[in-house]
Structures are given as structure tokens and as C-alpha cells.
Design a protein around this motif. Sequence first.
Motif, PDB file in Angstrom:
ATOM      1  N   LEU A 121      44.514  47.837  48.524  1.00 43.20           N
ATOM      2  CA  LEU A 121      43.196  48.072  47.949  1.00 43.20           C
ATOM      3  C   LEU A 121      43.297  48.533  46.495  1.00 43.20           C
ATOM      4  CD1 LEU A 121      41.262  49.682  50.924  1.00 43.20           C
ATOM      5  CD2 LEU A 121      40.947  47.409  49.932  1.00 43.20           C
ATOM      6  N   GLY A 122      44.285  49.349  46.199  1.00 40.42           N
ATOM      7  CA  GLY A 122      44.507  49.775  44.812  1.00 40.42           C
ATOM      8  C   GLY A 122      44.872  48.609  43.916  1.00 40.42           C
ATOM      9  N   MET A 123      45.734  47.742  44.400  1.00 44.21           N
ATOM     10  CA  MET A 123      46.123  46.553  43.630  1.00 44.21           C
ATOM     11  C   MET A 123      44.935  45.621  43.447  1.00 44.21           C
ATOM     12  SD  MET A 123      48.248  44.832  41.911  1.00 44.21           S
ATOM     13  CE  MET A 123      49.836  45.532  42.224  1.00 44.21           C
ATOM     14  N   GLN A 124      44.124  45.459  44.488  1.00 43.61           N
ATOM     15  CA  GLN A 124      42.950  44.597  44.381  1.00 43.61           C
ATOM     16  C   GLN A 124      41.942  45.161  43.385  1.00 43.61           C
ATOM     17  OE1 GLN A 124      42.531  41.474  45.906  1.00 43.61           O
ATOM     18  NE2 GLN A 124      41.033  41.494  44.264  1.00 43.61           N
ATOM     19  N   ALA A 125      41.765  46.454  43.382  1.00 47.37           N
ATOM     20  CA  ALA A 125      40.850  47.078  42.421  1.00 47.37           C
ATOM     21  C   ALA A 125      41.345  46.865  40.998  1.00 47.37           C
ATOM     22  CB  ALA A 125      40.711  48.567  42.726  1.00 47.37           C
ATOM     23  N   ALA A 126      42.640  46.971  40.775  1.00 45.81           N
ATOM     24  CA  ALA A 126      43.202  46.748  39.437  1.00 45.81           C
ATOM     25  C   ALA A 126      43.016  45.301  39.001  1.00 45.81           C
ATOM     26  CB  ALA A 126      44.680  47.125  39.423  1.00 45.81           C
ATOM     27  N   LEU A 127      43.239  44.348  39.895  1.00 44.85           N
ATOM     28  CA  LEU A 127      43.047  42.934  39.558  1.00 44.85           C
ATOM     29  C   LEU A 127      41.585  42.634  39.246  1.00 44.85           C
ATOM     30  CD1 LEU A 127      45.373  41.256  42.204  1.00 44.85           C
ATOM     31  CD2 LEU A 127      45.682  41.237  39.718  1.00 44.85           C
ATOM     32  N   TYR A 128      40.670  43.217  40.014  1.00 44.07           N
ATOM     33  CA  TYR A 128      39.245  43.015  39.786  1.00 44.07           C
ATOM     34  C   TYR A 128      38.832  43.582  38.428  1.00 44.07           C
ATOM     35  CZ  TYR A 128      34.205  43.184  40.458  1.00 44.07           C
ATOM     36  OH  TYR A 128      32.858  43.024  40.300  1.00 44.07           O
ATOM     37  N   TYR A 129      39.270  44.805  38.131  1.00 45.90           N
ATOM     38  CA  TYR A 129      38.918  45.450  36.876  1.00 45.90           C
ATOM     39  C   TYR A 129      39.483  44.659  35.688  1.00 45.90           C
ATOM     40  CZ  TYR A 129      38.539  48.894  33.185  1.00 45.90           C
ATOM     41  OH  TYR A 129      38.246  49.510  32.007  1.00 45.90           O
ATOM     42  N   HIS A 130      40.710  44.189  35.810  1.00 47.41           N
ATOM     43  CA  HIS A 130      41.331  43.409  34.735  1.00 47.41           C
ATOM     44  C   HIS A 130      40.563  42.110  34.488  1.00 47.41           C
ATOM     45  CE1 HIS A 130      44.386  41.963  32.043  1.00 47.41           C
ATOM     46  NE2 HIS A 130      44.608  40.909  32.805  1.00 47.41           N
ATOM     47  N   ALA A 131      40.203  41.404  35.542  1.00 49.57           N
ATOM     48  CA  ALA A 131      39.441  40.154  35.396  1.00 49.57           C
ATOM     49  C   ALA A 131      38.076  40.427  34.781  1.00 49.57           C
ATOM     50  CB  ALA A 131      39.293  39.471  36.753  1.00 49.57           C
ATOM     51  N   ARG A 132      37.447  41.517  35.174  1.00 52.43           N
ATOM     52  CA  ARG A 132      36.149  41.888  34.615  1.00 52.43           C
ATOM     53  C   ARG A 132      36.254  42.201  33.125  1.00 52.43           C
ATOM     54  NH1 ARG A 132      34.136  47.181  35.638  1.00 52.43           N
ATOM     55  NH2 ARG A 132      32.457  47.274  34.165  1.00 52.43           N
ATOM     56  N   THR A 133      37.312  42.872  32.730  1.00 54.97           N
ATOM     57  CA  THR A 133      37.542  43.195  31.325  1.00 54.97           C
ATOM     58  C   THR A 133      37.763  41.934  30.500  1.00 54.97           C
ATOM     59  OG1 THR A 133      38.492  45.323  31.966  1.00 54.97           O
ATOM     60  CG2 THR A 133      38.997  44.525  29.748  1.00 54.97           C
ATOM     61  N   ILE A 134      38.523  41.004  31.031  1.00 61.39           N
ATOM     62  CA  ILE A 134      38.758  39.736  30.323  1.00 61.39           C
ATOM     63  C   ILE A 134      37.455  38.951  30.204  1.00 61.39           C
ATOM     64  CG2 ILE A 134      39.858  37.472  30.561  1.00 61.39           C
ATOM     65  CD1 ILE A 134      42.356  38.933  31.422  1.00 61.39           C
ATOM     66  N   ALA A 135      36.652  38.936  31.252  1.00 60.28           N
ATOM     67  CA  ALA A 135      35.385  38.191  31.222  1.00 60.28           C
ATOM     68  C   ALA A 135      34.427  38.765  30.174  1.00 60.28           C
ATOM     69  CB  ALA A 135      34.733  38.197  32.604  1.00 60.28           C
ATOM     70  N   ILE A 136      34.311  40.087  30.091  1.00 62.63           N
ATOM     71  CA  ILE A 136      33.386  40.657  29.113  1.00 62.63           C
ATOM     72  C   ILE A 136      33.914  40.462  27.698  1.00 62.63           C
ATOM     73  CG2 ILE A 136      34.246  43.039  29.174  1.00 62.63           C
ATOM     74  CD1 ILE A 136      30.585  41.938  28.762  1.00 62.63           C
ATOM     75  N   ALA A 137      35.221  40.529  27.513  1.00 67.30           N
ATOM     76  CA  ALA A 137      35.787  40.297  26.180  1.00 67.30           C
ATOM     77  C   ALA A 137      35.557  38.856  25.739  1.00 67.30           C
ATOM     78  CB  ALA A 137      37.270  40.629  26.170  1.00 67.30           C
TER      79      ALA A 137
END
Length: 119
Positions: free
Chosen positions: A18-34
Motif C-alpha cells: 500500500l505504501g508503494m502504491q501510494a508513492a506510485l499514485y502520487y508520482h503519477a499525479r505530480t507528473i500529470a499536473i506538471a
Amino acid sequence: MSIEMVVLLPALFAVLFLGMQAALYYHARTIAIAAAQEGARAAAANQAGSEDGVAAAHAYLADAGDSLASSKASARRTATTATVTVRGHALSVIPGWRPVITQRASAEVERLTAPGETR
């Protein structure tokens, strides 16, 4: 093997995943907004159009790598605002689950004004 280990080990693995999934989700979200912000800046430039914003967002996503799979960008430009939306799927360590990421950014369109004129 004790009963505590039988219960604790799967719980530990669940927390790790779950921690790894949260990190992957947050990273993808950051790339999308950038990417959306980059596209909005490009679309809002003087003499630019919606297609310039989409191209800039796609270029950013290409440089960012595979963190946002199946990504798509769309743009809309009015006389005053340029808006770019980026949509894709975050990578997942949980089989069969592909979280959808959607991020949107807007920028004020650049335009020439006469001295003393307000927007």
C-alpha cells in the motif's frame, strides 16, 4: 512458526504494498499536473493555440518516462484562458487495478494591451 508470525507477516506485506502504491499514485499525479501546467503555459503564449499546449504536454510526458501510462492531453483556449487536461493511468503493484489520474491547469492568455488599459 507462531500464530503471531502468520498474522503479522501478511499485514506487513500489505502495508508495504500500500505504501508503494501510494508513492506510485502520487508520482503519477505530480507528473500529470506538471505536464498540464507546461501545456497551459504553451497554449497561453501570444500567437499560440490549443495544439501548442497539447504538443507541450505530450513532450513533457515523453520526457518523464513511463510513470503515467496511456496518457492523453487535451486543451481548450478561449480569449482569456488556456486550459490543458492530462489523463492517464498510474503504475500499479496491485494486480488488476489501474488508478486513473486526471489533472487540469489553466493560464491567462497573453495579449497586448494599450497603455493604461486594464484586463
